[in-house]
Each structure stands twice: as C-alpha cells, then as structure tokens.
Design an enzyme around this catalytic site. Structure first.
Site, short mmCIF file in Angstrom:
data_model
loop_
_atom_site.label_atom_id
_atom_site.label_comp_id
_atom_site.label_asym_id
_atom_site.label_seq_id
_atom_site.Cartn_x
_atom_site.Cartn_y
_atom_site.Cartn_z
N ARG A 139 -15.18 3.36 -7.53
CA ARG A 139 -15.67 2.02 -7.91
C ARG A 139 -17.03 2.23 -8.55
O ARG A 139 -17.98 2.64 -7.89
CB ARG A 139 -15.77 1.12 -6.68
CG ARG A 139 -16.55 -0.14 -6.96
CD ARG A 139 -16.40 -1.17 -5.87
NE ARG A 139 -15.09 -1.78 -5.92
CZ ARG A 139 -14.75 -2.88 -5.25
NH1 ARG A 139 -15.62 -3.47 -4.47
NH2 ARG A 139 -13.54 -3.38 -5.36
N ARG A 178 -3.07 -5.38 -1.25
CA ARG A 178 -3.87 -4.32 -1.90
C ARG A 178 -3.40 -2.96 -1.38
O ARG A 178 -3.20 -2.03 -2.16
CB ARG A 178 -5.36 -4.50 -1.59
CG ARG A 178 -6.05 -5.62 -2.35
CD ARG A 178 -6.15 -5.32 -3.83
NE ARG A 178 -6.85 -4.08 -4.09
CZ ARG A 178 -8.18 -3.95 -4.13
NH1 ARG A 178 -8.94 -5.01 -3.96
NH2 ARG A 178 -8.75 -2.78 -4.38
N GLN A 185 -6.30 -4.48 -8.14
CA GLN A 185 -6.23 -5.87 -7.69
C GLN A 185 -5.04 -6.58 -8.31
O GLN A 185 -4.30 -7.31 -7.64
CB GLN A 185 -7.54 -6.58 -8.06
CG GLN A 185 -7.57 -8.04 -7.63
CD GLN A 185 -7.58 -8.19 -6.11
OE1 GLN A 185 -8.39 -7.60 -5.44
NE2 GLN A 185 -6.66 -8.98 -5.57
N HIS A 238 -10.24 -4.25 -13.07
CA HIS A 238 -9.91 -4.01 -11.66
C HIS A 238 -8.39 -3.94 -11.52
O HIS A 238 -7.75 -4.84 -10.98
CB HIS A 238 -10.48 -5.16 -10.83
CG HIS A 238 -10.54 -4.90 -9.34
ND1 HIS A 238 -10.19 -3.69 -8.78
CD2 HIS A 238 -10.90 -5.71 -8.30
CE1 HIS A 238 -10.35 -3.76 -7.46
NE2 HIS A 238 -10.77 -4.97 -7.15
N CYS A 283 -9.18 -12.87 -5.58
CA CYS A 283 -9.26 -11.44 -5.22
C CYS A 283 -10.09 -11.23 -3.96
O CYS A 283 -9.91 -10.23 -3.27
CB CYS A 283 -9.82 -10.64 -6.39
SG CYS A 283 -11.44 -11.21 -6.92
N ASP A 320 -12.25 -16.42 -9.13
CA ASP A 320 -13.08 -15.32 -8.61
C ASP A 320 -14.52 -15.84 -8.63
O ASP A 320 -14.81 -16.89 -9.23
CB ASP A 320 -12.89 -14.08 -9.52
CG ASP A 320 -13.68 -12.86 -9.04
OD1 ASP A 320 -14.09 -12.83 -7.87
OD2 ASP A 320 -13.91 -11.94 -9.85
N1 NVA Z 1 -15.57 -9.97 -10.16
C1 NVA Z 1 -15.87 -9.48 -8.83
C2 NVA Z 1 -14.64 -8.88 -8.21
C3 NVA Z 1 -14.83 -8.40 -6.80
C4 NVA Z 1 -13.60 -7.78 -6.23
C5 NVA Z 1 -17.00 -8.47 -8.91
O1 NVA Z 1 -16.95 -7.59 -9.78
O2 NVA Z 1 -17.92 -8.56 -8.11
N1 CP Z 2 -11.02 -7.62 -4.01
C1 CP Z 2 -11.79 -6.54 -3.79
O1 CP Z 2 -11.78 -5.56 -4.54
O2 CP Z 2 -12.55 -6.63 -2.66
P1 CP Z 2 -13.72 -5.64 -2.25
O3 CP Z 2 -14.82 -5.82 -3.27
O4 CP Z 2 -14.14 -6.09 -0.88
O5 CP Z 2 -13.21 -4.24 -2.26
#
Ligand code: NVA
Ligand code: CP
Length: 305
Positions: free
Chosen positions: A103, A290, A133, A130, A262, A222
C-alpha cells in the site's frame, strides 16, 4: 503484467470471473475451516506506507489460513522510496518473500516495485487505484443480486482511487457506471476515456444526486478526503455536502438497491448512520469479502511464481 495484480483492467472478463468463482469456493472452505495450505512454507511481505485495518487484517489472516506466514511492515519500517529506492527494496524483499502486497502513495512506485520484484506484487491501494477492493465489491454484488448482468452502479462523492478502479473494471466488464460529485472533483480524464474507448460499458458524469441514483442497483460512496488529504477534510465537507448518501437519497433509486462503502466510513459526512445500519447496507459483507477475493488473487498468482 499478468504475474502481478496491479489494475483490474490487466485481466479479461473471463479471468475476473475465474477469480470470482474461486473466491466463492475459498469462502466456503474458510467458513468450513477446511484444511487448505497452498502457501505452506511461503511468506508474504505486506508493505504499508499508509494506515489500514481491512487490508492488513484480511491479507494476514487469509495468508495464515492458507498455510503461509505474513509479515507486517508499517510506515516506519521500510521508508520505501524515502530511506531506500523502490527498485532496491523490490529486489531485497522479493529475495526473502514469495509474494509482496504493498500500500503506497505514488502509483509509479507500485509499478516500479512490480517491475523489479522477482515475486508477484499485489496492489493494496495507491493514490490512483485500489483493485483488491473492487474485486471484493463485485463478489458482494454477485452474492446479493445473484448475477452481475446489466448493472447500474452509481458512485457518489470524490473521483478518487476507488472510482478509478471501478472505471478500470468497467473497461473490461459491462455495466453502466455513473459518477456523481461536485465540479472539480471528477475522476482522472484518461481513466474515464479508457471506459469510453473500450465500448464495453457506458459512463455518465452527473452533478445531480437524485437523477444519478434513479434505477441504480448499487449506490456506492467513499470518504470525501482520502488518506494524504485529511487536512482538506473541513473544506471538502462544505464542497461535498450535497452528495451525502442518506436515507432520502436511497429511496430515490426506486429499486431494491444495495449500499456499498469500501470503509472506513466517516458517518455523518459522506454517509449517514441510518444508511450504514439499514438492511440494504452490505458494507460488512463487503469488508469480509476482501479476504476471500484476495485469497483467490493470491492463489491465482501463485501459479505463476
Ligand atoms: N479513498 C480512500 C480509500 C480507503 C480504503 C483512501 O484512499 O483513503
Ligand atoms: N477498504 C480498505 O482498504 O480499508 P483499509 O484502509 O482499512 O485497509
């Protein structure tokens, strides 16, 4: 780059279906606590430059269930692209580990990691997309709706990494995808063009929530400020307030729609408490999925390693 999982659109519709079928099979095995150890004696490095609950827990739990060992490497541990070059970390980590899940902030770092890694790399979110997801989202919609035919998906809010993965999916998997948000916060134009040029799906840009959700099978939202943008949260709250998913908006679908997010959700901002807790909200099935979707991705990638 078939030996990595970086973007949904690197896969064909048939390959995505294979993955969904396998995910369902593995979900049943997991619920029955069947002995299933394709990753015996293998290790998964999980590199996190940003926080996570679902991604970290689901990968670690899933990989352990499948017989392997997962290592959590948090933002302070590696300093990928800061303490050490991405291409150096790629070769070092893949020298020890059979698979890497990362990540990261910059998408170009994910591509570099994959280019130099000798083990399969799974994208666990970047600023751009992502894909894990969206595999879980598809699985959830399939389970609740019984099929994935003629889907109308309406996404309300910010044109962020989640939207980009939906668009990448739409370029290989037929649907009608509606993005509805404030002007200036639309998704990346090139990614929108991918859908339009593919001829596979239709894309609609809307600034009107009521008409955008009309007939939607799925309403998705989101956070309005993603990781790395949290200092903009207050300003964004004002800009996005008309795009909140609330009970009144869900009624406007005129259909037996489901609600997806998500997570993590900021209740009272992009979604109300009432919607999160409603019967049509399947966000916790989505979160569980997931793990099953990712287990299928890892098992499929293992064949190439
Ligand atoms: N758009 C959000 C998704 C989190 C899973 C972020 O990048 O923080
Ligand atoms: N939806 C998702 O990726 O959650 P986290 O940021 O908690 O991993």
């Amino acid at each position: 780059m078939k030996n990595h999982f970086l973007h949904i659109c690197d896969y064909s519709k048939d390959e995505l279906w294979n993955n969904l079928n396998l995910a369902r099979e593995l979900k049943t095995k997991f619920h029955n606590r069947e002995d299933y150890k394709p990753f015996k004696d293998q290790s998964l490095a999980m590199i996190f430059a940003k926080p996570s609950a679902r991604t970290r827990i689901s990968f670690e739990t899933g990989f352990a269930w499948m017989g392997g060992h997962a290592l959590y490497l948090g933002p302070q541990d590696i300093g990928i692209g800061k303490r050490e070059a991405v291409k150096d970390i790629a070769r070092v980590v893949s020298g020890y580990n059979d698979m890497i899940m990362a990540r990261l902030f910059e998408h170009k770092h994910m591509l570099e990691l994959a280019e130099y890694s000798t083990s399969p790399v799974i994208n666990g979110l970047t600023d751009y997309n992502h894909p894990c997801q969206i595999m879980a989202d598809m699985l959830t919609i399939w389970e609740h709706r019984g099929n994935l035919d003629e889907l109308k998906i309406t996404y309300m809010g910010d044109g962020n990494n989640i939207v980009h993965s939906w668009l990448q999916l739409a370029s290989v998997f037929p649907m009608h995808f509606v993005f509805c948000g404030p002007s200036g916060y639309e998704p990346d134009k090139k990614t929108v063009s991918m859908v339009q040029d593919s001829g596979v799906s239709t894309f609609e840009l809307s600034h009107d929530p009521a008409s955008a959700v009309d007939g939607a099978d799925v309403v998705y939202t989101d956070v309005w400020a993603s990781m790395g943008q949290k200092e903009e949260a207050e300003e964004r709250e004002k800009i996005f307030s008309d795009f909140q998913v609330n009970e009144a908006l869900m009624e406007k679908t005129g259909k037996d729609s489901i609600f997806l997010h998500c997570l993590p959700a900021e209740r009272g901002r992009e979604v109300t408490d009432g919607v999160m807790e409603a019967d049509y909200s399947v966000v916790f099935d989505e979160a569980e999925n997931r793990m099953h979707a990712q287990n299928a991705i890892m098992v499929t990638l293992n064949k190439f390693s």
